[in-house]
Scaffold this active site. Structure first.
Site, mmCIF file in Angstrom:
data_model
loop_
_atom_site.group_PDB
_atom_site.id
_atom_site.type_symbol
_atom_site.label_atom_id
_atom_site.label_comp_id
_atom_site.label_asym_id
_atom_site.label_seq_id
_atom_site.Cartn_x
_atom_site.Cartn_y
_atom_site.Cartn_z
ATOM 1 C CB SER A 1 -0.902 0.001 1.241
ATOM 2 O OG SER A 1 -1.693 1.161 1.284
ATOM 3 C CB THR B 1 -3.994 3.875 -7.677
ATOM 4 O OG1 THR B 1 -4.510 2.938 -6.727
ATOM 5 C CG2 THR B 1 -5.152 4.607 -8.338
ATOM 6 C CB SER C 1 -7.186 0.927 -4.281
ATOM 7 O OG SER C 1 -6.769 1.743 -5.338
ATOM 8 N N GLY D 1 -2.717 -3.237 -1.998
ATOM 9 C CA GLY D 1 -1.399 -3.805 -1.748
ATOM 10 C C GLY D 1 -1.323 -4.501 -0.408
#
Length: 1011
Positions: free
Chosen positions: A163, A168, A217, A443
């Site tokens: 993450s 993205t 996300s 992630g």
């Protein structure tokens, strides 16, 4: 760039002719570069890294990162390091420059995993660093698109990483590049725009700020983009995976709810917020955490406008958009409903809503009967066969019901949005389609508090790591065995054992969780943990305080209510609290039925199970089992396509630019298995290609194989390699392919041929440039001659035409020209005057006996005579006057008697003022202190204003040798005796036709309304 660097020449038509000879002289002095690594920062492909170890690997990444080169390769795998800032390498010009260029021509040693095409790095052009970096970024996208278009192979681009690693943004770059390079046309452009604009909508509703990422996300997205045989997009299909709906009701410290809540409060108009019964203050809503409500660098108001525009482009109708935001508002307001305990006569505790105003507004938004929703928050009905039992909800249960409704309402809305977008972007034709999939999924996450959501997210990342291992490490080695290549097996960590720990049908953690949720009796998170301790105790990747492995643990701080899994990315401790509830994902049937009864089409559609006619007593599948099935479908889908990998790496935990944390990057390199990937590529063969394709590509390097080889392709490749003198240890012959160990194997011979080719090209281009220069010079001389002849011709014709004019005609044309210079593009009345001849005298003063007295009084030639209206400053009314302009005077006379009322020498006229509009009003300003100015300025109205002002200007210039000031303004001052009055021109109605009207507004203002 070094001075000796040779660059490709631009197309001839873009090179000025006079520079061609200079370019030729420079080319003769240029030294041809022979190394593909010239002027490159570090090593672009880790396969070439020497020496290869963990330290050199990290140092190479850091060196490139420090020079803004954030993309590096391991064969066909792209390593992308998040720069945490915008880089100027994604412009449309760069996209167009890169378009349709060979993969290996643009980046060293990049080959497709399945296509196995050899495009040697020695074809790499010597280009500036920033341009080369752009190509590195787009290389994967372009190769995937061209393989899909030209070789008819379905593709998928898998973007993975922690993450905050930039997944993205990478997915948006991929989609933008594909959209830029495919076809054009109104229909194709509409499809591309809809595909691209689906991103802002899904990001607004599915992304949120976390401690790791400002635009994280919180759902998984896989988009299949469908193309026709030409490579033009036909449409797309989006699949979403497990929205983190618990975020709707609670966010960890330092994090935000989903973007859309903040965007609507910041960007919606006051009127729109009033319709949604919302207030702009974030602190008014319990579901919005306040410690991170504002994010630096994020403009929620602007993003809201972007989202609304994107929804319109995607195809949302106005009423659908309104319904969506009404549901968002209802979710936001649900968090403000609070409950209080109340005891019933039978001794049972029940809950009541404290303040029913919020409930009332929610019901008004959603069209739900207030009493129905209020009862659903207070009672729960359980049905078993033909029996119904209604029980009261205590305060804790009421809050659970409220939050469950908010989570379900939002998550179902999100699923509806995906379905609605799919309806708009789906392919409208049923022809056979080619597909490119783009996977952008959450992630790997290791937070301070990890719950069911992190467990599911990390399970998904384990599966993606597994497919990466199988297709890049496992399959790579298996191919050598299939092709009969001598090979020593390289060890690597296979995470299949961790996937089995989670997803095994009988002993997996998900299976244990489902079994615990479905069994009768008392079920709690603690009983679930006890079951895990019994079943998974001996597993080497599972740890808990009560497991049999606990005696080996040094970390005695592991709480009793937690378990730990050693994932491929590291150890993660999960708090078991909430696992059972989140997996059950229960919504009381009373609430479903209340939502179905709503007089709101969207909400009614979101809760079909609330329909009493369709009651299903079967227990719905758990969240874990649904996600497991979705992941299995995704993996099956990915395995049918040719994979392309982007491995995203996070350089630091502070989201800071120019900050490279060696330890953090090292950890990611280890668990991603990147070093093992390089070793497999290096120990094996960097490139491989079928014999037929290899011979076709390189046959020009050998006289025996050029131009046509008659015989088996393998025999032709053997002759080719023997002719080139390539050492035997540098290549191997497989059963169907040639395997090349080092990308420089063919460099020397190929570079010699390339150098010769460039020399020939330089001579041909020089000859073409000189030929073009001669043609341009000849054309220039012809154009100059034609221009001179045309000028003389036009001059002669114009003189011939002018000589026909009489003195009177010349005067008329001079006046018209003067009028054009004075009033064109300044006065709206001017265009109508162009076609009207300037007559001068509009009154027959000499012939009409009525004006005999006036004629006798004027002894000069009359230049203009016309009836005008003189405006009375007292009331704005008009009185008719005769306006006379002579050589020395301006005169106003009574229309009936012909008596001269005013006589003004031209020298006393200082200025003429008029508006810019389509009216005939004008003011004649007189010199202050003159005898004529004793009564003040004149405010007049004429039907021939342009002619009058022009003649007055020319006559004054002729007599006084000074230019008369013509002021054009919609507001000017007029002096009436001792008072100054403002004349203001406004747009009026046409109730009086096209006639302007003048009215006195007060002692200081006259207002002229112009239709």
């Amino acid at each position: 760039m070094p001075g000796k660097k040779k660059t490709a020449k631009p197309p001839l038509q873009t090179v000025p002719a006079h520079q061609t000879l200079e370019c030729e002289d420079k080319m003769a002095k240029m030294e041809v570069k022979t190394s593909l690594l010239d002027d490159m920062i570090g090593v672009g492909d880790m396969v070439l890294l020497e020496p290869l170890n963990e330290e050199s690997f990290i140092n190479n990444l850091k060196k490139r990162f420090d020079h803004d080169e954030v993309y590096t390769y391991i064969g066909s795998v792209v390593i992308s390091i998040n720069p945490y800032r915008s880089l100027p390498i994604y412009t449309p010009e760069k996209v167009e420059e890169y378009r349709n260029r060979n993969f290996y021509e643009l980046s060293p040693h990049i080959k497709r995993k399945r296509s196995k095409q050899i495009k040697p790095a020695l074809e790499w052009k010597c280009i500036p660093s920033c341009e080369r970096e752009t190509r590195l970024c787009f290389a994967l996208s372009d190769e995937a698109y061209r393989s899909l278009r030209d070789q008819d192979k379905d593709q998928c681009i898998l973007i993975t990483g922690e993450s905050g690693a930039g997944k993205t943004e990478a997915s948006k770059l991929v989609m933008s590049y594909v959209a830029a390079v495919c076809g054009k046309g109104a229909e194709v452009n509409q499809v591309k725009e809809q595909l691209l604009q689906s991103n802002p909508v899904l990001e607004a509703f599915g992304n949120a700020k976390t401690v790791r990422n400002d635009n994280s996300s919180r759902f998984g997205k896989y988009m299949d983009i469908e193309f026709d045989f030409k490579g033009d997009p036909l449409g797309g299909v989006i699949s979403n995976y497990l929205l983190e709906k618990s975020r709707v009701v609670k966010q960890p410290r330092g994090e935000r709810n989903f973007h859309i809540f903040y965007q609507i409060l910041s960007g919606a108009s006051d009127e729109f917020l009033c319709k949604l019964k919302l207030e702009r203050d974030f602190s008014r809503y319990n579901y919005l955490g306040l410690d991170s409500a504002r994010v630096n660098g994020v403009d929620d108001a602007s993003n809201f406008r972007t989202v609304r525009n994107a929804m319109q482009i995607v195809g949302f109708m106005d009423h659908e958009t309104q319904s969506v935001f009404e549901v968002v508002a209802a979710v936001l307001k649900l968090g403000n409903i609070e409950f209080k305990p109340e005891s019933r006569a039978n001794g049972l505790d029940e809950s009541k809503i404290k303040d029913k105003n919020e409930l009332k507004e929610i019901c008004e938004l959603t069209g739900i009967d207030q009493s129905v929703l209020e009862r659903a928050f207070s009672f729960r009905t359980v049905e078993a066969k033909q029996e119904k039992v209604s029980t009261t909800l205590n305060v804790a249960q009421a809050y659970y019901a409220r939050d469950a409704l908010a989570k379900n309402l939002y998550s179902r809305l999100f699923s509806w949005l995906v379905t609605r977008i799919n309806e708009s972007i789906k392919a409208q034709t049923k022809v056979r389609k080619k597909v490119m999939g783009v996977l952008d999924i959450y992630g790997f996450e290791i937070f301070e508090d990890n719950s069911f959501e992190q467990f599911i997210i990390n399970y998904c990342n384990e599966k993606l790591q597994q497919i990466f291992i199988e297709l890049t490490l496992k399959e790579e080695q298996e191919e050598y065995i299939r092709e009969g290549i001598e090979w020593t097996h390289i060890e690597y960590f296979n995470n299949a054992i961790i996937c089995d720990l989670i997803e095994n049908h009988q002993t997996g953690i998900l299976a244990m969780l489902d079994e615990e949720c479905l069994r009768p009796g008392t079920v709690t998170d603690d009983t679930f943990l006890e079951k895990l301790n019994q079943v998974c105790a001996t597993h080497q990747h599972f740890e808990s305080r009560m497991s049999k492995c606990s005696r080996f643990l040094n970390d005695t701080s592991l709480p009793h209510s937690c378990f730990r899994i050693q994932h491929y990315a590291g150890k993660v401790m999960y708090q078991v609290e909430g696992f059972v509830d989140k997996n059950n994902d229960l919504l009381y049937r009373d609430l479903s039925q209340a939502m179905w009864k709503a007089n709101h089409s969207l909400i009614k559609a979101l809760f079909p199970e609330g329909n009493p006619a369709k009651i299903n007593l079967k227990r719905p599948p758990t969240a874990g089992s649904q996600f497991k099935a979705s992941v299995a479908t995704l993996m099956k889908n990915l395995q049918t396509k040719n994979p392309n990998y982007i491995r995203c790496i996070k350089p630091n935990d502070k989201k800071a630019a120019h900050n490279f944390n060696d330890a953090l990057v090292c950890h990611q390199i280890r668990y991603l298995g990147l070093l093992e990937n390089v070793r497999v590529r290096r120990a094996g063969y960097a490139f491989r290609q079928p014999y037929e394709a290899c011979l076709e590509r390189y046959k020009m390097l050998c006289k025996q194989t050029w131009p046509h080889w008659k015989g088996p392709a393998r025999a032709g490749v053997e002759v080719l390699f023997n002719e080139l003198g390539i050492p035997e240890e540098e290549f191997s012959f497989g059963r169907s392919k040639i395997f090349i160990r080092n990308p420089r194997t063919q460099q020397k011979k190929y570079q010699k041929t390339k150098s010769s080719t460039i020399t020939i090209q330089s001579y041909v281009r020089g000859w073409k440039a000189r030929k073009l220069l001669r043609e341009l010079k000849h054309l220039k001389r012809c154009n100059e001659a034609a221009t001179v002849i045309a000028a003389y011709w036009h001059g002669t014709q114009c003189k011939k035409y002018r000589d026909q004019f009489t003195d009177q005609q010349k005067l008329v044309y001079e006046e018209k020209l003067e009028a054009s210079e004075l009033f064109k593009d300044k006065k709206a009345l001017y265009p109508a005057s162009v076609g009207q001849p300037f007559q001068g005298s509009y009154l027959e003063i000499s012939e009409n006996p009525k004006y005999k007295k006036l004629k006798d009084a004027v002894d000069e030639k009359i230049i203009i005579a016309e009836v005008v209206n003189k405006i009375n400053r007292a009331n704005g009314k008009a009185a008719s006057r005769i306006f006379l302009l002579t050589k020395n005077y301006v005169l106003l006379a009574d229309q009936k008697s012909g008596t001269i009322k005013s006589e003004v020498p031209l020298g006393d006229v200082t200025k003429v003022s008029m508006s810019s509009q389509n009216d005939g009003f004008f003011a004649v300003h007189l010199k202050e202190g003159s005898e004529a100015a004793s009564k003040g300025d004149f405010l007049l109205s004429s039907d021939h204003l342009i002619e009058m002002a022009t003649k007055l200007y020319r006559t004054t210039l002729s007599q006084t040798k000074q230019k008369l000031n013509i002021e054009i303004s919609d507001e000017f001052l007029v002096q009436f005796k001792q008072d100054t009055v403002c004349v203001k021109f406004i747009q009026g109605s046409q109730k009086n036709g096209n006639i302007p009207t003048c009215k006195r507004k007060n002692n200081r203002l006259l207002e002229v309304a112009v239709p």
